[in-house]
Design a protein around this motif. Sequence first.
Motif, PDB file in Angstrom:
ATOM      1  N   ALA A  18       0.795  -1.461  -0.023  1.00 24.26           N
ATOM      2  CA  ALA A  18      -0.077   0.111  -0.046  1.00 24.26           C
ATOM      3  C   ALA A  18       0.997   1.311   0.104  1.00 24.26           C
ATOM      4  N   ASP A  19       1.827   1.259   0.704  1.00 24.31           N
ATOM      5  CA  ASP A  19       2.939   2.497   0.908  1.00 24.31           C
ATOM      6  C   ASP A  19       3.401   2.830  -0.353  1.00 24.31           C
ATOM      7  N   LEU A  20       4.069   1.701  -1.013  1.00 27.70           N
ATOM      8  CA  LEU A  20       4.646   1.540  -2.499  1.00 27.70           C
ATOM      9  C   LEU A  20       3.840   1.946  -3.221  1.00 27.70           C
ATOM     10  N   ASP A  21       2.646   1.639  -3.200  1.00 23.88           N
ATOM     11  CA  ASP A  21       1.465   2.136  -4.322  1.00 23.88           C
ATOM     12  C   ASP A  21       1.321   3.553  -4.277  1.00 23.88           C
ATOM     13  N   LEU A  22       1.632   4.408  -3.116  1.00 20.43           N
ATOM     14  CA  LEU A  22       1.161   5.663  -3.114  1.00 20.43           C
ATOM     15  C   LEU A  22       2.442   6.340  -3.588  1.00 20.43           C
ATOM     16  N   LEU A  23       3.672   5.741  -3.429  1.00 17.68           N
ATOM     17  CA  LEU A  23       4.888   6.449  -3.914  1.00 17.68           C
ATOM     18  C   LEU A  23       4.952   6.111  -5.500  1.00 17.68           C
ATOM     19  N   ARG A  24       4.593   5.221  -6.080  1.00 18.17           N
ATOM     20  CA  ARG A  24       4.702   4.933  -7.611  1.00 18.17           C
ATOM     21  C   ARG A  24       4.476   6.048  -8.541  1.00 18.17           C
ATOM     22  N   PRO A  25       3.522   6.703  -8.462  1.00 19.85           N
ATOM     23  CA  PRO A  25       3.416   7.795  -9.246  1.00 19.85           C
ATOM     24  C   PRO A  25       4.494   9.022  -9.326  1.00 19.85           C
ATOM     25  N   HIS A  26       5.109   9.089  -8.415  1.00 16.34           N
ATOM     26  CA  HIS A  26       6.051   9.978  -8.402  1.00 16.34           C
ATOM     27  C   HIS A  26       7.535   9.461  -8.211  1.00 16.34           C
ATOM     28  N   LEU A  27       7.508   8.138  -8.747  1.00 19.61           N
ATOM     29  CA  LEU A  27       8.912   7.570  -8.885  1.00 19.61           C
ATOM     30  C   LEU A  27       9.413   7.464 -10.451  1.00 19.61           C
ATOM     31  N   ALA A  28      10.554   7.688 -10.743  1.00 16.67           N
ATOM     32  CA  ALA A  28      11.095   7.736 -12.324  1.00 16.67           C
ATOM     33  C   ALA A  28      12.454   7.160 -12.178  1.00 16.67           C
ATOM     34  N   THR A  29      12.904   6.427 -12.928  1.00 20.47           N
ATOM     35  CA  THR A  29      14.317   6.066 -13.120  1.00 20.47           C
ATOM     36  C   THR A  29      14.998   7.300 -13.851  1.00 20.47           C
ATOM     37  N   VAL A  30      15.987   7.396 -13.267  1.00 23.81           N
ATOM     38  CA  VAL A  30      17.247   8.575 -13.682  1.00 23.81           C
ATOM     39  C   VAL A  30      18.345   7.595 -13.872  1.00 23.81           C
ATOM     40  N   GLU A  31      18.981   7.661 -15.359  1.00 21.12           N
ATOM     41  CA  GLU A  31      20.446   7.233 -15.404  1.00 21.12           C
ATOM     42  C   GLU A  31      21.450   8.049 -14.820  1.00 21.12           C
ATOM     43  N   MET A  32      22.310   7.831 -14.092  1.00 24.01           N
ATOM     44  CA  MET A  32      23.549   8.433 -13.278  1.00 24.01           C
ATOM     45  C   MET A  32      24.769   7.988 -13.706  1.00 24.01           C
ATOM     46  N   VAL A  33      25.693   8.835 -14.035  1.00 23.49           N
ATOM     47  CA  VAL A  33      26.961   8.640 -14.579  1.00 23.49           C
ATOM     48  C   VAL A  33      27.865   8.765 -13.260  1.00 23.49           C
ATOM     49  N   ARG A  34      29.223   8.565 -13.429  1.00 29.52           N
ATOM     50  CA  ARG A  34      30.171   8.810 -12.236  1.00 29.52           C
ATOM     51  C   ARG A  34      30.269  10.131 -12.548  1.00 29.52           C
ATOM     52  N   SER A  35      30.371  10.637 -11.043  1.00 33.60           N
ATOM     53  CA  SER A  35      30.811  11.997 -10.888  1.00 33.60           C
ATOM     54  C   SER A  35      29.795  12.875 -10.941  1.00 33.60           C
ATOM     55  N   SER A  36      28.528  12.294 -11.043  1.00 34.09           N
ATOM     56  CA  SER A  36      27.071  13.104 -11.164  1.00 34.09           C
ATOM     57  C   SER A  36      27.114  13.610  -9.896  1.00 34.09           C
ATOM     58  N   VAL A  37      26.669  14.957  -9.444  1.00 32.48           N
ATOM     59  CA  VAL A  37      26.337  15.863  -8.530  1.00 32.48           C
ATOM     60  C   VAL A  37      24.850  15.767  -8.398  1.00 32.48           C
ATOM     61  N   LEU A  38      24.523  15.155  -7.046  1.00 30.04           N
ATOM     62  CA  LEU A  38      23.070  15.077  -6.736  1.00 30.04           C
ATOM     63  C   LEU A  38      22.771  16.166  -6.006  1.00 30.04           C
TER      64      LEU A  38
END
Length: 90
Positions: A18-38
């Motif tokens: 149930a908690d995961l289902d609440l988050l799903r609409p707000h999740l996106a996969t982002v490809e990161m490369v080495r040395s990325s500044v978050l």
Amino acid sequence: MIASGCPSNQALQMLDAADLDLLRPHLATVEMVRSSVLSEAGAALNYVYFPHGGSVSITVGLSEGQMIEVAVLGQLVPIANISRREHDGP
């Protein structure tokens, strides 16, 4: 993460459905490369990252110009702007 599948991140895997289902609409996969500044120290919190693999380093710049690694985080820890501003309390 696949929209209806099991998340790759271990922290997300620990949530009940149930908690995961609440988050799903707000999740996106982002490809990161080495040395990325978050995030930069003192910056407003805009995103929280849930790594699928690898690790994220938290670094601190020294007054002499060197950079040191003070923590390494992995799939079990959500990554957000966790730095403190100088005027924040301990």
